[in-house]
Design an enzyme around this catalytic site. Structure first.
Site, PDB file in Angstrom:
ATOM      1  N   ARG A  12       0.856  -1.185   0.000  1.00  0.00           N
ATOM      2  CA  ARG A  12       0.000   0.000   0.000  1.00  0.00           C
ATOM      3  C   ARG A  12       0.893   1.238   0.000  1.00  0.00           C
ATOM      4  O   ARG A  12       1.789   1.355   0.847  1.00  0.00           O
ATOM      5  CB  ARG A  12      -0.873  -0.023   1.265  1.00  0.00           C
ATOM      6  CG  ARG A  12      -2.195   0.723   1.193  1.00  0.00           C
ATOM      7  CD  ARG A  12      -3.312  -0.013   0.510  1.00  0.00           C
ATOM      8  NE  ARG A  12      -3.813  -1.226   1.092  1.00  0.00           N
ATOM      9  CZ  ARG A  12      -4.858  -1.327   1.880  1.00  0.00           C
ATOM     10  NH1 ARG A  12      -5.500  -0.243   2.273  1.00  0.00           N
ATOM     11  NH2 ARG A  12      -5.291  -2.512   2.272  1.00  0.00           N
ATOM     12  N   SER A 105      -8.100  -0.439  -1.498  1.00  0.00           N
ATOM     13  CA  SER A 105      -9.297  -0.649  -0.683  1.00  0.00           C
ATOM     14  C   SER A 105      -9.959   0.683  -0.334  1.00  0.00           C
ATOM     15  O   SER A 105     -10.441   1.396  -1.194  1.00  0.00           O
ATOM     16  CB  SER A 105      -8.948  -1.454   0.568  1.00  0.00           C
ATOM     17  OG  SER A 105     -10.094  -1.781   1.300  1.00  0.00           O
ATOM     18  N   HIS A 106      -9.966   1.027   0.959  1.00  0.00           N
ATOM     19  CA  HIS A 106     -10.688   2.215   1.429  1.00  0.00           C
ATOM     20  C   HIS A 106      -9.787   3.448   1.529  1.00  0.00           C
ATOM     21  O   HIS A 106     -10.250   4.515   1.945  1.00  0.00           O
ATOM     22  CB  HIS A 106     -11.277   1.927   2.813  1.00  0.00           C
ATOM     23  CG  HIS A 106     -10.225   1.565   3.824  1.00  0.00           C
ATOM     24  ND1 HIS A 106      -9.726   0.294   3.929  1.00  0.00           N
ATOM     25  CD2 HIS A 106      -9.572   2.309   4.747  1.00  0.00           C
ATOM     26  CE1 HIS A 106      -8.812   0.265   4.889  1.00  0.00           C
ATOM     27  NE2 HIS A 106      -8.697   1.474   5.396  1.00  0.00           N
ATOM     28  N   LYS A 115      -2.922  -6.789  -3.401  1.00  0.00           N
ATOM     29  CA  LYS A 115      -3.187  -7.939  -2.542  1.00  0.00           C
ATOM     30  C   LYS A 115      -2.824  -9.195  -3.337  1.00  0.00           C
ATOM     31  O   LYS A 115      -3.136  -9.274  -4.531  1.00  0.00           O
ATOM     32  CB  LYS A 115      -4.654  -7.980  -2.118  1.00  0.00           C
ATOM     33  CG  LYS A 115      -5.082  -6.794  -1.269  1.00  0.00           C
ATOM     34  CD  LYS A 115      -6.572  -6.872  -0.901  1.00  0.00           C
ATOM     35  CE  LYS A 115      -6.986  -5.691  -0.037  1.00  0.00           C
ATOM     36  NZ  LYS A 115      -8.432  -5.745   0.324  1.00  0.00           N
ATOM     37  N   ASP A 246     -16.998  -1.198   0.733  1.00  0.00           N
ATOM     38  CA  ASP A 246     -15.788  -0.393   0.653  1.00  0.00           C
ATOM     39  C   ASP A 246     -15.300  -0.353  -0.793  1.00  0.00           C
ATOM     40  O   ASP A 246     -15.950  -0.875  -1.700  1.00  0.00           O
ATOM     41  CB  ASP A 246     -14.713  -0.901   1.620  1.00  0.00           C
ATOM     42  CG  ASP A 246     -14.189  -2.286   1.266  1.00  0.00           C
ATOM     43  OD1 ASP A 246     -14.805  -2.973   0.431  1.00  0.00           O
ATOM     44  OD2 ASP A 246     -13.158  -2.691   1.841  1.00  0.00           O
ATOM     45  N   ASP A 248     -12.911  -1.694  -2.731  1.00  0.00           N
ATOM     46  CA  ASP A 248     -12.706  -2.903  -3.539  1.00  0.00           C
ATOM     47  C   ASP A 248     -13.798  -3.935  -3.295  1.00  0.00           C
ATOM     48  O   ASP A 248     -13.717  -5.060  -3.797  1.00  0.00           O
ATOM     49  CB  ASP A 248     -11.322  -3.501  -3.305  1.00  0.00           C
ATOM     50  CG  ASP A 248     -11.070  -3.915  -1.862  1.00  0.00           C
ATOM     51  OD1 ASP A 248     -11.715  -3.355  -0.954  1.00  0.00           O
ATOM     52  OD2 ASP A 248     -10.228  -4.804  -1.637  1.00  0.00           O
ATOM     53  N   ASP A 250     -14.853  -5.871  -0.963  1.00  0.00           N
ATOM     54  CA  ASP A 250     -14.765  -7.152  -0.256  1.00  0.00           C
ATOM     55  C   ASP A 250     -15.389  -7.073   1.133  1.00  0.00           C
ATOM     56  O   ASP A 250     -15.688  -8.100   1.741  1.00  0.00           O
ATOM     57  CB  ASP A 250     -13.317  -7.656  -0.168  1.00  0.00           C
ATOM     58  CG  ASP A 250     -12.374  -6.695   0.552  1.00  0.00           C
ATOM     59  OD1 ASP A 250     -12.761  -5.528   0.794  1.00  0.00           O
ATOM     60  OD2 ASP A 250     -11.237  -7.107   0.851  1.00  0.00           O
ATOM     61  N   ARG A 251     -15.609  -5.852   1.628  1.00  0.00           N
ATOM     62  CA  ARG A 251     -16.275  -5.671   2.927  1.00  0.00           C
ATOM     63  C   ARG A 251     -17.627  -4.998   2.720  1.00  0.00           C
ATOM     64  O   ARG A 251     -17.795  -4.207   1.802  1.00  0.00           O
ATOM     65  CB  ARG A 251     -15.424  -4.808   3.864  1.00  0.00           C
ATOM     66  CG  ARG A 251     -14.160  -5.469   4.333  1.00  0.00           C
ATOM     67  CD  ARG A 251     -13.473  -4.636   5.400  1.00  0.00           C
ATOM     68  NE  ARG A 251     -13.092  -3.325   4.883  1.00  0.00           N
ATOM     69  CZ  ARG A 251     -12.983  -2.229   5.633  1.00  0.00           C
ATOM     70  NH1 ARG A 251     -13.275  -2.266   6.922  1.00  0.00           N
ATOM     71  NH2 ARG A 251     -12.617  -1.094   5.094  1.00  0.00           N
ATOM     72  N   HIS A 333     -15.139  -8.227   7.424  1.00  0.00           N
ATOM     73  CA  HIS A 333     -14.633  -9.310   6.580  1.00  0.00           C
ATOM     74  C   HIS A 333     -15.324 -10.610   6.981  1.00  0.00           C
ATOM     75  O   HIS A 333     -15.371 -10.956   8.168  1.00  0.00           O
ATOM     76  CB  HIS A 333     -13.119  -9.475   6.755  1.00  0.00           C
ATOM     77  CG  HIS A 333     -12.312  -8.421   6.068  1.00  0.00           C
ATOM     78  ND1 HIS A 333     -12.149  -8.385   4.709  1.00  0.00           N
ATOM     79  CD2 HIS A 333     -11.613  -7.367   6.565  1.00  0.00           C
ATOM     80  CE1 HIS A 333     -11.385  -7.348   4.384  1.00  0.00           C
ATOM     81  NE2 HIS A 333     -11.049  -6.720   5.490  1.00  0.00           N
TER      82      HIS A 333
END
Length: 453
Positions: A12, A105-106, A115, A246, A248, A250-251, A333
């Site tokens: 990141r 992500s966020h 990732k 979020d 990407d 995934d959450r 998650h």
């Protein structure tokens, strides 16, 4: 290269000053070598899936990574702009040797990241490969280029991904719920329409336009201020519930029909309950930050609660070792054995919709028996000496029940707290839960005063 862009579970950094195209190229070269050294693709040509979110820098990073990977001899399958859980799906479903998701992500728009997974969507962390890639890049020790470069092809996976997600529920049971969905200008804007096109739900879409500049609000729904628009939409359109993803995707986080926030602990309990209907007596994992209500509900429903440390690579490993059907975290998650032990906010949402449909009552009433305690949420504090402060906390609460599974957890009959260090900064993270709001608030303030003294 700035080695600090390599975090515990991903890469990141700010683009391009920290994470540049050249760095992405080097990561591609080293990632393929890592897979081959671990046995993935050693007997045949290595195949790697690559995907990206909607950030403006994603295409350049994706292309640079693919160039590095092909020069190391891998065939790259570009699955385009998808969610992180769609990348995990693709690696598992199509038996790729590994996969990389280009996403931050966020994080704010100026960031990007990566990732990584091995075959079967097995997460790669600092301890299981990222440190090796980092150290090779720092030493300028790129693996030799392959005599025969690999190829780059494209594949559309979203229809297969949608069918896979829907296989976790009985579509006939899902009622025509009105649902406000806040995609936050993130990848849910692409995945939600694919998944919901065969469901009877009436969607109220917010910010489905893919825009990595995040013009409306940060795509970080764990922050209450980023849920305000969703809450307003639920009230305005008289929705049965709302959901936010979020960046990407995934959450995911839910609000009830009154626009009340439902946290990750409660969603973990809901999905656990739905899972146990399909898998009676199964083991269900929860991380130690989840509410006490979660293991209590799992046990009442006939399941076996398994307590875990925080962190997706840790949780996925424990689930594989113990054949655990479902695992949930307070952070939004949610992990599924039949999803290659990977996390998926979409699958968790569908499970909740099935449960809410069967309950036949408003969401707030469906969760009332589950969500009976009061939680502080995670509060970060910068400290000068993390080990010394943890010892001080233990001494202060020495009459409580103490364990060290992840940081320090201190339990009393009517309240508990966990204090754990950050993996990357001199921070302590505090979570407090009480049987009453007054208890939680009193012990939260008491603990914060001690931590910050």
């Amino acid at each position: 290269m700035n080695p600090t862009i390599f975090k515990s579970y991903d890469v990141r950094g700010v683009y391009p000053s920290e994470l540049s195209d050249d760095v992405a190229y080097g990561i591609g070269r080293c990632f393929v070598a890592l897979l081959q050294a671990g046995g993935s693709g050693a007997a045949a040509r290595t195949t790697v899936a690559v995907a990206r979110d909607m950030r403006p820098s994603g295409k350049n990073l994706c292309d640079a990574f693919a160039r590095g990977a092909t020069e190391s001899g891998a065939d790259v399958v570009d699955i385009g702009m998808v969610s992180t859980d769609a990348l995990y799906f693709a690696v598992g479903k199509y038996a790729f040797d590994g996969g990389v998701m280009i996403t931050a992500s966020h994080n704010p728009a100026e960031y990007n990241g990566m990732k990584f997974t091995r075959s079967q969507a097995q997460a790669i962390s600092l301890d299981t490969g990222l440190a090796t890639i980092r150290d090779r890049l720092v030493a300028d020790d790129l693996p030799p280029a392959c005599a025969t470069a690999g190829t780059i092809s494209e594949r559309d996976v979203l229809d297969d991904f949608a069918r896979h997600c829907l296989s976790f529920v009985d579509r006939a049971k899902i009622k025509p719920l009105r649902i406000a969905v806040d995609a936050g200008n993130g990848m849910a804007g692409a995945t939600v329409p694919h998944v919901f096109k065969t469901l009877p739900c009436d969607l109220v879409p917010l910010y489905f336009e893919l825009d990595g500049r995040f013009p409306n609000h940060p795509a970080s729904p764990i922050e209450p201020e980023n849920m305000i628009d969703l809450q307003a939409a639920v009230r305005k359109h008289q929705c049965d519930l709302g959901v936010a993803f979020d960046g990407d995707a995934d959450r995911m986080f839910i609000v009830d029909e009154k626009s009340g926030l439902i946290d990750g602990s409660t969603v973990t309990a809901l999905v656990a309950l739905n899972t146990l209907k399909k898998h009676p007596g199964a083991k269900i994992l929860y991380n130690l930050i989840c509410s006490r209500s979660v293991p209590e509900l799992i046990a009442r429903a006939g399941g076996v609660p398994v307590r875990s440390r925080v962190g997706h690579s840790i949780i996925k490993a424990v689930m594989r070792e113990q054949d655990i059907v479902f695992g949930g975290e307070h952070s939004g998650h949610f992990y599924f054995r039949d999803n290659w032990y990977a996390d998926s906010g979409m699958i968790a949402l569908l499970q909740c919709l099935e449960l809410f449909s069967e309950a036949g009552k408003p969401v707030s009433e469906a969760i009332a028996p589950i969500d009976t305690r009061f939680r502080s949420g995670e509060i970060n504090s910068r400290v000068a000496d993390v080990p010394a402060k943890l010892r001080e906390i233990e001494e202060r609460y020495s009459d409580g029940q103490i364990d060290h599974l992840d940081g320090v957890t201190i339990g009393y009959p009517q309240w508990w707290m966990n204090v754990r260090p950050s993996n990357t900064e001199p921070l302590l993270r505090l979570n407090v839960e009480g049987d009453t709001e007054a208890l939680m608030e009193r012990h939260r303030e008491e603990a914060l005063a001690l931590i910050r003294s």
